[in-house]
Design an enzyme around this catalytic site. Structure first.
Site, short mmCIF file in Angstrom:
data_model
loop_
_atom_site.label_atom_id
_atom_site.label_comp_id
_atom_site.label_asym_id
_atom_site.label_seq_id
_atom_site.Cartn_x
_atom_site.Cartn_y
_atom_site.Cartn_z
N TYR A 36 -31.99 53.53 -1.57
CA TYR A 36 -31.73 54.89 -1.06
C TYR A 36 -30.24 55.23 -1.18
CZ TYR A 36 -36.22 55.73 1.46
OH TYR A 36 -37.53 55.96 1.79
N GLU A 91 -46.26 59.38 10.07
CA GLU A 91 -46.11 58.23 9.18
C GLU A 91 -47.41 57.42 9.25
OE1 GLU A 91 -42.28 56.10 9.06
OE2 GLU A 91 -43.42 54.24 9.28
N ARG A 146 -30.43 44.50 10.43
CA ARG A 146 -31.54 43.89 9.69
C ARG A 146 -31.05 43.36 8.35
NH1 ARG A 146 -36.97 47.26 8.19
NH2 ARG A 146 -35.40 48.81 7.60
N ARG A 156 -42.71 48.84 -0.39
CA ARG A 156 -43.70 49.86 -0.03
C ARG A 156 -45.05 49.28 0.33
NH1 ARG A 156 -40.60 54.11 1.40
NH2 ARG A 156 -39.06 54.57 -0.23
N TYR A 169 -31.22 54.21 14.20
CA TYR A 169 -31.93 53.63 13.05
C TYR A 169 -30.96 53.03 12.04
CZ TYR A 169 -34.91 53.31 8.88
OH TYR A 169 -35.57 52.87 7.74
C1 3EB Z 1 -39.31 55.85 4.55
O1 3EB Z 1 -40.13 55.72 3.65
C2 3EB Z 1 -39.85 56.24 5.88
O2 3EB Z 1 -37.10 50.93 7.95
O3 3EB Z 1 -38.66 49.42 7.88
C3 3EB Z 1 -41.04 53.51 6.36
C4 3EB Z 1 -41.36 52.15 6.31
C5 3EB Z 1 -39.83 53.92 6.87
C6 3EB Z 1 -40.46 51.20 6.77
C7 3EB Z 1 -38.27 50.58 7.73
C8 3EB Z 1 -38.93 52.95 7.33
C9 3EB Z 1 -39.23 51.61 7.27
O4 3EB Z 1 -38.09 55.69 4.38
C10 3EB Z 1 -39.46 55.36 6.96
#
Ligand code: 3EB
Length: 359
Positions: free
Chosen positions: A227, A347, A173, A240, A166
């Protein structure tokens, strides 16, 4: 008389609206051109291939099994025509006046081992190839605004070298956005990134628009593009949720949403609590969307949900929590898939239904 009056403005409002349906393969009509005319795109989820060739329709084939009686589920995106279809690089697309649906499947090339320090890994190369063609499609077809991207990465939790796959996906990406001079914060598309079985190709499908969308963040969560680096050296590039403007139908597209508060995973080992926390996050996004559009337009019980389940044995516990949160009538589709953090068991993503007058 009344119908004639209503047909005017309602048809206008519906002319670019977006809608989604979840159907089994057997539900797809074989010989109805009219039915297919308003299909913008299709994503097929199942371990078997889709098995039909539709000349005008772009079909994403995702090797995640539904957790229900059917062997496959078709996610059908609908919009008003007229539509055009085409292919740019490895991307197949179909578009109406304002929205474009595209999909791409790229195999990782194991011959390019990626073992040496400088060479990108096979997954990074596949990701770069996919996003290069994706951005080329947006430029060539003229739909500059990326709205929503679905990413399906095989063995997403596996270690590769000294990092997780990932993380490699995230690096490639982000690099793809940067090399196209695209933003990697704030106005990034809604997205999800799920794990598919080992050996599956990288499958990406997406929606793009000619009109602006609003990217929505969750006040309970740190934006993924900020993050801390313990979640990987390159940050995930997604928002989001995405809210299409009213001219494009006002559709709300909620990204994959998990049991994360701040930036930390919550309720380790407790799938019921993780489901409740995920829905609490989605409810906050619905509140944000209502605030942005100025009235109470969106509600949890009117969205369509797709739920990714890491362990099929957890399905009953997840379903109980989900029904408590969204009611008996909301459409819910369960798929078997890995979530990108190993401790996350579930998820959830969601879409508001179209506001179209017809269908
Ligand atoms: C998170 O919130 C959980 O890498 O495109 C959620 C939505 C998550 C999109 C992405 C990853 C992605 O971090 C994982």
């Amino acid at each position: 008389m009344l119908t004639a009056i209503q047909a005017g403005p309602l048809q206008m409002a519906g002319s670019t609206g977006l809608d989604v349906q979840y159907l089994s393969l057997a539900d797809l009509p074989v010989n109805s051109d009219a039915w297919w005319d308003s299909v913008l795109g299709l994503a097929h989820f199942g371990l078997q291939p889709f098995g039909r060739s539709l000349e005008q329709i772009a079909v994403a084939e995702v090797s995640s099994a539904p957790l229900a009686d059917t062997h496959s589920v078709c996610e059908v995106w609908r919009a008003e025509g007229p539509m055009t279809s085409g292919r740019i690089g490895a991307v197949r697309f179909r578009a109406n006046k304002q929205l474009l649906y595209g999909c791409i499947s790229v195999s990782e090339n194991p011959a390019r081992s990626g073992e040496s320090d400088n060479e990108p890994s096979p997954l990074e190369q596949a990701t770069a190839r996919a996003y290069t063609d994706l951005f080329a499609t947006l430029d060539a077809a003229g739909y500059p605004q990326l709205v929503r991207i679905w990413n399906y990465v095989s063995s997403i939790n596996r270690d590769a070298g000294d990092e997780e796959r990932y993380w490699q996906f995230n690096r490639a990406r982000q690099q793809s956005f940067l090399s196209r001079q695209r933003a990697i914060v704030d106005t990034v598309p809604a997205a999800c990134a799920l794990g598919t079985p080992a050996g599956s190709p990288l499958v990406i499908y997406f929606l793009a628009s000619r009109v602006a969308m609003r990217a929505i963040e969750n006040p309970r969560q740190v934006s993924a593009y900020y993050y801390p680096s313990k979640y990987g050296p390159s940050r995930p590039t997604f928002s989001r949720a995405a809210l299409l403007t009213e001219v494009a139908g006002g559709t709300l597209l909620v990204s994959g949403t998990a049991s994360i508060v701040g930036h930390e995973s919550r309720h380790i080992g407790d799938v019921s609590a993780q489901t409740r926390e995920s829905m609490a996050n989605i409810n906050v996004l619905i509140t944000e969307a209502n605030r942005l559009c100025g009235h109470q337009h969106y509600a949890a019980d009117m969205l369509a949900y797709k739920v990714y389940v890491r362990n099929p044995a957890d399905l009953p516990a997840i379903a109980v929590e989900l029904r408590a949160a969204v009611g008996q009538h909301a459409a819910v589709t369960y798929l078997h898939a890995d979530v990108c953090r190993r401790e996350l068991l579930v998820e959830i993503e969601a879409v508001s239904p179209g506001m179209r007058a017809s269908h």
